[in-house]
Design a protein around this motif. Sequence first.
Motif, mmCIF file in Angstrom:
data_model
loop_
_atom_site.group_PDB
_atom_site.id
_atom_site.type_symbol
_atom_site.label_atom_id
_atom_site.label_comp_id
_atom_site.label_asym_id
_atom_site.label_seq_id
_atom_site.Cartn_x
_atom_site.Cartn_y
_atom_site.Cartn_z
ATOM 1 N N ALA A 84 125.935 43.783 -78.354
ATOM 2 C CA ALA A 84 124.854 44.747 -78.587
ATOM 3 C C ALA A 84 124.691 45.091 -80.059
ATOM 4 O O ALA A 84 123.595 45.451 -80.499
ATOM 5 N N ILE A 85 125.773 44.989 -80.822
ATOM 6 C CA ILE A 85 125.725 45.374 -82.241
ATOM 7 C C ILE A 85 124.710 44.528 -83.011
ATOM 8 O O ILE A 85 123.972 45.040 -83.857
ATOM 9 N N VAL A 86 124.639 43.242 -82.680
ATOM 10 C CA VAL A 86 123.751 42.328 -83.421
ATOM 11 C C VAL A 86 122.285 42.763 -83.340
ATOM 12 O O VAL A 86 121.636 42.952 -84.374
ATOM 13 N N PRO A 87 121.707 42.960 -82.138
ATOM 14 C CA PRO A 87 120.299 43.402 -82.115
ATOM 15 C C PRO A 87 120.103 44.825 -82.620
ATOM 16 O O PRO A 87 119.060 45.141 -83.198
ATOM 17 N N LEU A 88 121.112 45.687 -82.397
ATOM 18 C CA LEU A 88 120.963 47.079 -82.836
ATOM 19 C C LEU A 88 121.026 47.228 -84.349
ATOM 20 O O LEU A 88 120.703 48.290 -84.887
ATOM 21 N N MET A 89 121.424 46.168 -85.039
ATOM 22 C CA MET A 89 121.414 46.185 -86.502
ATOM 23 C C MET A 89 119.995 46.122 -87.051
ATOM 24 O O MET A 89 119.737 46.552 -88.175
ATOM 25 N N MET A 90 119.055 45.607 -86.241
ATOM 26 C CA MET A 90 117.683 45.453 -86.738
ATOM 27 C C MET A 90 117.058 46.778 -87.166
ATOM 28 O O MET A 90 116.558 46.895 -88.301
ATOM 29 N N PRO A 91 117.041 47.827 -86.295
ATOM 30 C CA PRO A 91 116.443 49.090 -86.756
ATOM 31 C C PRO A 91 117.177 49.683 -87.953
ATOM 32 O O PRO A 91 116.547 50.329 -88.802
ATOM 33 N N LEU A 92 118.483 49.474 -88.040
ATOM 34 C CA LEU A 92 119.230 49.981 -89.196
ATOM 35 C C LEU A 92 118.805 49.275 -90.480
ATOM 36 O O LEU A 92 118.657 49.907 -91.532
ATOM 37 N N ILE A 93 118.595 47.961 -90.385
ATOM 38 C CA ILE A 93 118.133 47.199 -91.556
ATOM 39 C C ILE A 93 116.733 47.647 -91.966
ATOM 40 O O ILE A 93 116.458 47.860 -93.149
ATOM 41 N N ILE A 94 115.850 47.816 -90.961
ATOM 42 C CA ILE A 94 114.472 48.217 -91.250
ATOM 43 C C ILE A 94 114.441 49.590 -91.906
ATOM 44 O O ILE A 94 113.853 49.782 -92.981
ATOM 45 N N LEU A 95 115.080 50.575 -91.256
ATOM 46 C CA LEU A 95 115.061 51.936 -91.797
ATOM 47 C C LEU A 95 115.817 52.033 -93.114
ATOM 48 O O LEU A 95 115.365 52.688 -94.052
ATOM 49 N N GLY A 96 116.974 51.359 -93.171
ATOM 50 C CA GLY A 96 117.767 51.401 -94.398
ATOM 51 C C GLY A 96 117.017 50.822 -95.579
ATOM 52 O O GLY A 96 117.030 51.387 -96.684
ATOM 53 N N GLY A 97 116.332 49.698 -95.357
ATOM 54 C CA GLY A 97 115.577 49.068 -96.440
ATOM 55 C C GLY A 97 114.402 49.906 -96.902
ATOM 56 O O GLY A 97 114.144 50.034 -98.105
ATOM 57 N N ILE A 98 113.691 50.531 -95.932
ATOM 58 C CA ILE A 98 112.536 51.357 -96.288
ATOM 59 C C ILE A 98 112.982 52.621 -97.021
ATOM 60 O O ILE A 98 112.421 52.995 -98.058
ATOM 61 N N LEU A 99 114.011 53.294 -96.476
ATOM 62 C CA LEU A 99 114.459 54.555 -97.062
ATOM 63 C C LEU A 99 115.080 54.367 -98.443
ATOM 64 O O LEU A 99 114.960 55.230 -99.304
ATOM 65 N N SER A 100 115.743 53.216 -98.635
ATOM 66 C CA SER A 100 116.383 52.960 -99.931
ATOM 67 C C SER A 100 115.398 52.421 -100.965
ATOM 68 O O SER A 100 115.739 52.302 -102.141
ATOM 69 N N GLY A 101 114.190 52.070 -100.512
ATOM 70 C CA GLY A 101 113.182 51.557 -101.433
ATOM 71 C C GLY A 101 113.317 50.075 -101.732
ATOM 72 O O GLY A 101 112.638 49.551 -102.618
ATOM 73 N N VAL A 102 114.179 49.384 -100.984
ATOM 74 C CA VAL A 102 114.367 47.943 -101.207
ATOM 75 C C VAL A 102 113.112 47.178 -100.817
ATOM 76 O O VAL A 102 112.719 46.224 -101.487
ATOM 77 N N PHE A 103 112.466 47.591 -99.729
ATOM 78 C CA PHE A 103 111.214 46.949 -99.335
ATOM 79 C C PHE A 103 110.303 47.960 -98.645
ATOM 80 O O PHE A 103 110.749 49.029 -98.214
ATOM 81 N N THR A 104 109.016 47.604 -98.562
ATOM 82 C CA THR A 104 108.029 48.469 -97.915
ATOM 83 C C THR A 104 108.068 48.249 -96.408
ATOM 84 O O THR A 104 108.754 47.353 -95.906
ATOM 85 N N ALA A 105 107.287 49.048 -95.673
ATOM 86 C CA ALA A 105 107.226 48.904 -94.217
ATOM 87 C C ALA A 105 106.661 47.538 -93.829
ATOM 88 O O ALA A 105 107.112 46.918 -92.857
#
Length: 426
Positions: A214-235
């Motif tokens: 389960a950890i593998v697919p659940l990493m997706m929202p963390l990557i999306i939110l983490g990247g957006i919040l940190s400013g690494v990439f846009t939505a």
Amino acid sequence: MVIGIVVFILSLLIGVPIAFCLGISSIAILYTNHIPFMVIAQRMFTGIDVFPFMAIPFFILAGELMNKSGITTRLVKFSDLFVGHIKGGLSHINVVSNMFLAGISGSAVADASAIGSMMLPAMKEKGFDIDFSAAITAASSVVGPVIPPSIPMVIFALLSGQSVAALFIAGMIPGILLGLSLLALSYFISVKRNYPKREEKIGWQEFIISCIHAIVPLMMPLIILGGILSGVFTATEASAIAVVYALIIGFLAYRTLKIKDLQDAFISTAKTTGVVFLVIACANIFNWLLSVEQVPQLMASIFTENISNPFMFLLILNILLLFLGTFMEGTAAMIITVPIFLPIAVSYGINPVMFGIIVVLNLMIGLITPPVGLCLYVVCGIAKISLERISIAIIPFLIVEIAILLLVTYVPFLTLWLPSLLGYVR
């Protein structure tokens, strides 16, 4: 405008698809005002010629690829670890699986289809009433577009000029509250009807394996939110990264995704995107005409002259949006109502981010409200029951979700605390 609204209502009543209702009513307004029809092509193109809208097909495609990779099965097993032993275990697994899947697909209809195809046969086999099983599946799918990532929130952000990240963060607590309220109601009904639970215990080895899967697919929202919040990439860039991540999971991690699955995923994504974009394009004509006729200014003056209390405004807004969601597709309703009511909400001192969550919640509840609730039709097809049966069974779940909507509406802390904590709202 009166002629256009009459044409729109009549078209809707005779079953014309919502995009064409908007287009036909716009043509009627253009004709009566002697405005050249070339405006249709101009406004339709302008409506979809927005780069951030690229996030919509990418998020849809990411969800399709993840579902075809077999992640639904793994999330269901993962949910079973925590709630399967509670009375009515499969109904709780249904809700929790939808909450986990919400962080991947961002679409209520996709979640209803994915979870329903797996859970409904299993619940029927274990002795759950089929109308209850269908109702809990449809009701819990609403959580999908509230917990980020969320396609409706992307659309609202573009309509309102608000931050996608702020809306994503603001939706987390309301989404979790929705899920918890459905779990509570499901438990109450399960005890009353004596539905079964998982009797066998899960060993440590199986527990660890399920968690790893389960950890593998659940990493997706963390990557999306983490990247957006940190400013690494846009939505928009995050949606493309989600697709790449889904491909890596399907082909390399799980090895369950085949080349032939890509064709089905692309076709399904194209169909869904086509429907959404056609609605957006036709709604943009209607919106332009509303602006030309100064309808937003007229509505604002009516509200400010007759309603001084923002609480009353929010109540009327909720009633109106719930009513619209009963008959209209959520995207179309949002595109029509947001430009009108957002300036009014701001004039009452209501935060635009909070307003966005209220709008999304309302219109997502509309997906399980007869007679045009898309999720109801999806689940009816899977469960092979009539719309009348599921419409009766869904009533308790509708009451609970509307109660959460009112709680979110009148307790701003629930939506604004996390965004203010992270500096998105002052």
